[in-house]
Scaffold this motif. Structure first.
Motif, PDB file in Angstrom:
ATOM      1  N   VAL A   1      18.373   2.342   9.706  1.00  0.00           N
ATOM      2  CA  VAL A   1      16.894   2.129   8.924  1.00  0.00           C
ATOM      3  C   VAL A   1      17.141   2.673   7.736  1.00  0.00           C
ATOM      4  N   VAL A   2      16.101   1.815   6.954  1.00  0.00           N
ATOM      5  CA  VAL A   2      15.616   2.485   5.480  1.00  0.00           C
ATOM      6  C   VAL A   2      14.999   3.482   4.928  1.00  0.00           C
ATOM      7  N   LEU A   3      15.763   4.747   4.058  1.00  0.00           N
ATOM      8  CA  LEU A   3      14.639   5.601   3.636  1.00  0.00           C
ATOM      9  C   LEU A   3      14.972   5.659   2.355  1.00  0.00           C
ATOM     10  N   ILE A   4      12.978   5.550   1.758  1.00  0.00           N
ATOM     11  CA  ILE A   4      13.015   5.397   0.534  1.00  0.00           C
ATOM     12  C   ILE A   4      12.325   6.344   0.026  1.00  0.00           C
ATOM     13  N   GLY A   5      13.004   7.102  -1.169  1.00  0.00           N
ATOM     14  CA  GLY A   5      12.030   8.154  -1.707  1.00  0.00           C
ATOM     15  C   GLY A   5      11.432   7.938  -2.161  1.00  0.00           C
ATOM     16  N   ASN A   6      10.574   8.618  -2.948  1.00  0.00           N
ATOM     17  CA  ASN A   6       9.460   8.890  -3.583  1.00  0.00           C
ATOM     18  C   ASN A   6       9.343   9.061  -4.624  1.00  0.00           C
ATOM     19  N   SER A   7       8.705   9.312  -5.723  1.00  0.00           N
ATOM     20  CA  SER A   7       9.501   9.909  -7.523  1.00  0.00           C
ATOM     21  C   SER A   7       9.932  11.594  -7.082  1.00  0.00           C
ATOM     22  N   ARG A   8       9.503  11.774  -6.103  1.00  0.00           N
ATOM     23  CA  ARG A   8      10.155  12.625  -6.384  1.00  0.00           C
ATOM     24  C   ARG A   8      11.524  13.950  -5.520  1.00  0.00           C
ATOM     25  N   THR A   9      12.527  12.377  -5.196  1.00  0.00           N
ATOM     26  CA  THR A   9      13.531  12.382  -3.680  1.00  0.00           C
ATOM     27  C   THR A   9      14.427  12.206  -5.891  1.00  0.00           C
ATOM     28  N   ALA A  10      15.115  13.145  -4.454  1.00  0.00           N
ATOM     29  CA  ALA A  10      16.840  13.434  -5.567  1.00  0.00           C
ATOM     30  C   ALA A  10      17.630  13.179  -5.022  1.00  0.00           C
ATOM     31  N   ILE A  11      19.335  13.584  -5.448  1.00  0.00           N
ATOM     32  CA  ILE A  11      20.335  13.136  -4.543  1.00  0.00           C
ATOM     33  C   ILE A  11      21.245  14.403  -5.012  1.00  0.00           C
ATOM     34  N   ILE A  12      21.201  15.654  -3.886  1.00  0.00           N
ATOM     35  CA  ILE A  12      21.328  17.501  -4.408  1.00  0.00           C
ATOM     36  C   ILE A  12      22.247  17.521  -3.806  1.00  0.00           C
TER      37      ILE A  12
ATOM     38  N   ALA B   1       0.973  -0.922   0.110  1.00  0.00           N
ATOM     39  CA  ALA B   1       0.021  -0.288  -0.261  1.00  0.00           C
ATOM     40  C   ALA B   1       0.719   1.408   0.496  1.00  0.00           C
ATOM     41  N   VAL B   2       1.705   1.047   0.916  1.00  0.00           N
ATOM     42  CA  VAL B   2       2.366   2.450   0.943  1.00  0.00           C
ATOM     43  C   VAL B   2       3.479   2.772  -0.508  1.00  0.00           C
ATOM     44  N   ALA B   3       4.060   1.484  -1.083  1.00  0.00           N
ATOM     45  CA  ALA B   3       4.824   1.840  -2.275  1.00  0.00           C
ATOM     46  C   ALA B   3       3.612   2.412  -3.177  1.00  0.00           C
ATOM     47  N   LYS B   4       2.657   1.752  -3.605  1.00  0.00           N
ATOM     48  CA  LYS B   4       1.602   2.611  -4.430  1.00  0.00           C
ATOM     49  C   LYS B   4       1.349   4.042  -3.435  1.00  0.00           C
ATOM     50  N   ALA B   5       1.166   4.086  -2.891  1.00  0.00           N
ATOM     51  CA  ALA B   5       0.998   5.605  -2.301  1.00  0.00           C
ATOM     52  C   ALA B   5       1.877   6.536  -3.438  1.00  0.00           C
ATOM     53  N   ASP B   6       2.913   6.233  -3.333  1.00  0.00           N
ATOM     54  CA  ASP B   6       4.282   6.758  -3.204  1.00  0.00           C
ATOM     55  C   ASP B   6       4.656   8.185  -2.131  1.00  0.00           C
ATOM     56  N   LEU B   7       4.639   7.088  -0.454  1.00  0.00           N
ATOM     57  CA  LEU B   7       4.922   7.975   0.282  1.00  0.00           C
ATOM     58  C   LEU B   7       6.532   7.311   0.509  1.00  0.00           C
ATOM     59  N   VAL B   8       7.151   8.588   0.926  1.00  0.00           N
ATOM     60  CA  VAL B   8       8.566   8.613   1.632  1.00  0.00           C
ATOM     61  C   VAL B   8       8.487   7.619   1.929  1.00  0.00           C
ATOM     62  N   CYS B   9       9.394   6.405   2.624  1.00  0.00           N
ATOM     63  CA  CYS B   9       9.161   5.512   3.321  1.00  0.00           C
ATOM     64  C   CYS B   9       9.849   5.369   4.617  1.00  0.00           C
ATOM     65  N   VAL B  10      10.287   5.289   5.443  1.00  0.00           N
ATOM     66  CA  VAL B  10      10.846   4.615   6.512  1.00  0.00           C
ATOM     67  C   VAL B  10      10.935   3.622   7.056  1.00  0.00           C
ATOM     68  N   LEU B  11      12.343   2.495   6.969  1.00  0.00           N
ATOM     69  CA  LEU B  11      11.524   1.273   7.347  1.00  0.00           C
ATOM     70  C   LEU B  11      12.312   1.274   8.931  1.00  0.00           C
ATOM     71  N   TYR B  12      11.911   0.636   9.614  1.00  0.00           N
ATOM     72  CA  TYR B  12      11.980   0.259  10.778  1.00  0.00           C
ATOM     73  C   TYR B  12      12.732  -1.407  10.506  1.00  0.00           C
ATOM     74  N   ASN B  13      13.245  -1.874  12.001  1.00  0.00           N
ATOM     75  CA  ASN B  13      13.429  -3.260  11.834  1.00  0.00           C
ATOM     76  C   ASN B  13      14.094  -3.886  10.267  1.00  0.00           C
ATOM     77  N   PRO B  14      15.038  -3.281  10.251  1.00  0.00           N
ATOM     78  CA  PRO B  14      14.496  -3.819   8.756  1.00  0.00           C
ATOM     79  C   PRO B  14      14.851  -5.148   8.100  1.00  0.00           C
ATOM     80  N   GLN B  15      15.508  -5.213   8.864  1.00  0.00           N
ATOM     81  CA  GLN B  15      16.412  -7.148   8.577  1.00  0.00           C
ATOM     82  C   GLN B  15      17.422  -7.726   9.678  1.00  0.00           C
ATOM     83  N   SER B  16      17.057  -8.762  10.063  1.00  0.00           N
ATOM     84  CA  SER B  16      17.271  -9.280  11.736  1.00  0.00           C
ATOM     85  C   SER B  16      18.451 -10.427  10.301  1.00  0.00           C
ATOM     86  N   ARG B  17      19.542 -11.017  11.748  1.00  0.00           N
ATOM     87  CA  ARG B  17      20.221 -12.503  11.445  1.00  0.00           C
ATOM     88  C   ARG B  17      19.241 -13.714  11.071  1.00  0.00           C
TER      89      ARG B  17
END
Ligand code: SAH
Length: 251
Positions: free
Chosen positions: A223-234, A153-169
């Protein structure tokens, strides 16, 4: 008569003492007892050196909070410590829930803290300039199917997304699947950043695209921060464009 005890759910920020809010510091200094997960208490160092300390392992949260409540009922000032903010995957909600059926519930006083998303966003630049969502990938208290449904749902909504607890052993399959989900919805050149140990000693940032993300290296202090369609590297910083007409103005 017994003193009136008090109980605080205190967010201590991401770890560095300079990011501990003054109000939280004051309450920790005032507390008779400090309750929390050992590594978080260690981050507080000398601040709690002369206090009674109650610590248990990672999954002893319920017992830890029950004992904190019991101590407050006996008249002590108790601080239950969470990293970041106490109301974001922290102890504040659990303390409130434990008092649900009490005839005379204790007032749980919640003290806000700087959450990992704030510290990580600042380290990367300004990725949270527009609407965003925070997701925990932990399936410990939330069924895996529910986690995946929210990711979609979040991926589709084009929200910037912050992932907590992203990956454990032991949980290695989910993050690659989540990244694929975002690639399908937003494309593989979507900007993404990771911050390990944000706002504390050993902070390390990575910035690039979804296609380049070193998924293997992501762990539970990241934490992993995934940008939306307007996120850039400046200028090597992660920025979500809010819509200001900056380039037109420069002409
Ligand atoms: N209450 C905390 C979150 C607890 S959930 C807060 O508000 O920040 C635990 C997860 O938060 C970790 O797995 C990690 O993904 C993230 N996290 C917490 N502190 C962090 C930090 N200093 N740097 C990077 N990630 C952090």
């Amino acid at each position: 008569m017994m003193n009136q005890g008090r109980i605080f759910a205190v967010g201590i920020g991401p770890g560095g003492l300079d990011l501990l809010a003054p109000q939280a510091r004051k309450i920790l200094q005032r507390a008779d007892v400090v309750v929390g997960y050992r590594p978080y208490l260690d981050l507080l160092g000398d601040l709690i050196i002369d206090k009674e300390v109650v610590s248990t392992g990672m999954r002893g949260e319920v017992a830890r909070c029950q004992s904190a409540i019991a101590k407050a009922r006996h008249g002590l000032v108790v601080a239950v410590v969470s990293s970041g903010d106490a109301g974001i995957y922290g102890m504040a909600g659990l303390l409130l829930e434990l008092e649900e059926n009490e005839e005379k519930p204790l007032t749980i006083e919640v003290v806000p803290g700087i959450t990992a998303a704030n510290a990580a966003a600042a380290a990367l630049g300004a990725p949270l300039m527009n609407d965003f969502a925070v997701l925990s990938l932990s399936d410990w208290l939330t069924p895996l199917e529910e986690v995946k449904r929210r990711v979609k749902a979040v991926a589709k909504a084009d929200l910037v997304c912050v992932l907590y607890n992203p990956q454990s052993r032991s949980r290695r399959d989910l993050l690659p699947e989540v990244i694929n989900e975002f690639v399908s919805a937003r494309g593989k050149s979507t900007v993404v950043g990771t911050v390990r140990n944000a706002g504390r000693k050993g902070e390390k940032c990575w910035l690039g695209t979804l296609a380049e993300l070193p998924v293997e290296d992501v762990d539970m202090v990241t934490v992993v921060l995934i940008g939306n369609s307007r996120t850039a590297i400046i200028n090597n910083r992660m920025v979500t464009r809010r819509g200001y007409r900056v380039t037109e103005r420069k002409k």
